[in-house]
Design an enzyme around this catalytic site. Sequence first.
Site, PDB file in Angstrom:
ATOM      1  CE  LYS A  88     106.534  37.343 107.916  1.00 55.27           C
ATOM      2  NZ  LYS A  88     106.139  38.318 107.989  1.00 55.27           N
TER       3      LYS A  88
ATOM      4  CE  LYS B 299     100.992  34.668 104.118  1.00 45.82           C
ATOM      5  NZ  LYS B 299     100.583  35.853 104.624  1.00 45.82           N
TER       6      LYS B 299
ATOM      7  CE  LYS C 182     101.358  43.458 103.987  1.00 49.68           C
ATOM      8  NZ  LYS C 182     101.544  42.949 104.983  1.00 49.68           N
TER       9      LYS C 182
HETATM   10  N1  AQP Z   1      97.472  35.329 100.872  1.00 46.38           N
HETATM   11  C1  AQP Z   1      96.413  35.751 101.608  1.00 46.38           C
HETATM   12  N2  AQP Z   1      95.328  35.444 101.719  1.00 46.38           N
HETATM   13  C2  AQP Z   1      94.231  35.853 102.375  1.00 46.38           C
HETATM   14  N3  AQP Z   1      94.722  36.772 103.452  1.00 46.38           N
HETATM   15  C3  AQP Z   1      95.745  37.121 103.563  1.00 46.38           C
HETATM   16  N4  AQP Z   1      96.353  38.080 104.475  1.00 46.38           N
HETATM   17  C4  AQP Z   1      97.766  38.012 104.262  1.00 46.38           C
HETATM   18  N5  AQP Z   1      98.237  37.316 103.268  1.00 46.38           N
HETATM   19  C5  AQP Z   1      96.886  36.503 102.691  1.00 46.38           C
HETATM   20  C6  AQP Z   1      95.566  38.575 105.483  1.00 46.38           C
HETATM   21  O1  AQP Z   1      95.983  40.057 105.381  1.00 46.38           O
HETATM   22  C7  AQP Z   1      95.844  40.373 106.846  1.00 46.38           C
HETATM   23  C8  AQP Z   1      97.048  41.605 106.975  1.00 46.38           C
HETATM   24  O2  AQP Z   1      98.515  40.706 107.002  1.00 46.38           O
HETATM   25  P1  AQP Z   1      99.524  41.136 107.565  1.00 46.38           P
HETATM   26  O3  AQP Z   1      99.816  42.208 106.542  1.00 46.38           O
HETATM   27  O4  AQP Z   1      99.152  41.677 108.801  1.00 46.38           O
HETATM   28  O5  AQP Z   1     100.540  40.239 107.672  1.00 46.38           O
HETATM   29  P2  AQP Z   1     100.588  38.705 106.909  1.00 46.38           P
HETATM   30  O6  AQP Z   1      99.612  37.851 107.203  1.00 46.38           O
HETATM   31  O7  AQP Z   1     101.837  38.168 107.092  1.00 46.38           O
HETATM   32  O8  AQP Z   1     100.459  39.280 105.204  1.00 46.38           O
HETATM   33  P3  AQP Z   1     101.583  39.164 104.436  1.00 46.38           P
HETATM   34  O9  AQP Z   1     101.186  40.000 103.194  1.00 46.38           O
HETATM   35  O10 AQP Z   1     102.151  37.692 104.242  1.00 46.38           O
HETATM   36  O11 AQP Z   1     102.749  40.295 105.060  1.00 46.38           O
HETATM   37  P4  AQP Z   1     104.274  39.961 105.090  1.00 46.38           P
HETATM   38  O12 AQP Z   1     104.765  39.341 103.735  1.00 46.38           O
HETATM   39  O13 AQP Z   1     104.872  41.236 105.496  1.00 46.38           O
HETATM   40  O14 AQP Z   1     104.336  38.713 106.324  1.00 46.38           O
HETATM   41  C9  AQP Z   1      95.755  39.477 107.597  1.00 46.38           C
HETATM   42  O15 AQP Z   1      94.578  39.422 108.182  1.00 46.38           O
HETATM   43  C10 AQP Z   1      96.069  38.169 106.866  1.00 46.38           C
HETATM   44  O16 AQP Z   1      95.556  37.130 107.385  1.00 46.38           O
END
Ligand code: AQP
Length: 328
Positions: free
Chosen positions: A111, A192, A195
């Site tokens: 990030k 991966k 969002k």
């Molecule tokens: N691609 C994914 N596949 C499976 N699990 C996923 N998680 C996130 N992306 C995937 C799981 O969703 C939960 C919440 O995640 P988060 O919102 O706290 O942060 P993150 O892991 O950083 O998810 P994002 O969507 O990628 O958010 P941003 O883009 O804001 O960084 C966690 O249990 C995560 O493992």
Amino acid sequence: MKRIFSGIQPSGTLTLGNYLGAMTHFVDLQEDHESFFCIVDQHAITVPQDRLALRKNILSLAALYIAVGLDPKKATLFIQSEVPAHAQLGWMMQCVSYIGELERMTQFKDKSDGQEGVSSALLTYPPLMAADILLYNTDIVPVGEDQKQHLELTRNLAERFNHKYNDIFTIPEVRIPKQGARIMSLTDPLKKMSKSNPNPKSYISMLDEPAVIKKKIKSAVTDSDPEIRYDEKEKPGISNLLTIYSLCSRKTIEELTKDYQGIGYGQFKEDTADAVIARLKPIQDRYHELIDSEELHSILDEGKDHAHHTAQKMLKKAEKAMGLGRKR
Ligand code: AQP
């Protein structure tokens, strides 16, 4: 009864990755665990957020938690910033963290890579995450694969604190699903699904309309060899779609590969999209009933009170162990 804790950032509308990798398991786990589910808005502000969009995303995430089947009678749902113990213990966990170990976190590297003016909070977010978990005497943390490293750090910080001050924290275990722990981007199946990816074609949002889902899946990156089989190395795009299709239809990957022998990618993508649409439809319907309701606010109010009461006990223990404040 064992306790579980998990959080999701309101950093955008949730993706199918968040749903299949995390949320869907929360619903199963709430049946036989004392459960705390958190909307981690303080984590979201480690990168710039639009104030109005953040507010909207917080409520939207709360509605999605309930829409997927979280039962507020069984589980506690609350917003991180409404329970001040998180930031308070977060600071204390920063005091037992080393800069070197925080700099090694893959998510920090990803990030901050190429960004100007990286916030110090992006570096210190894992100790806050450790605090989130440790405040609730958590036994199990259900998360997707990407959070494994942060969980290892949480365990290390808890052990370090217990050893240095007093043995107060439960050492949590990570629970990663066997399938769906890493749903990949539709435009780059080696990354991966996320969002906060600026390209909306890379993810399926849980609130995408059926026509949008169809379009995104149809244009998902695959390969030129027409065979439908699971092979993450040679066929990451098709393997990702097989995982999505399997989890949304509850058919195994073996069944799907048999069913689609000799059938082209076009039909396979069409059917994958239909399975996703069918899986999301009842969630979207319930979401729209909830999003502007008073019911949602009462659930969050009750959740806040219960979480605050529980977290306060551990915060006091940690303050006492470190010698903060006065002894009375
Ligand atoms: N691609 C994914 N596949 C499976 N699990 C996923 N998680 C996130 N992306 C995937 C799981 O969703 C939960 C919440 O995640 P988060 O919102 O706290 O942060 P993150 O892991 O950083 O998810 P994002 O969507 O990628 O958010 P941003 O883009 O804001 O960084 C966690 O249990 C995560 O493992």
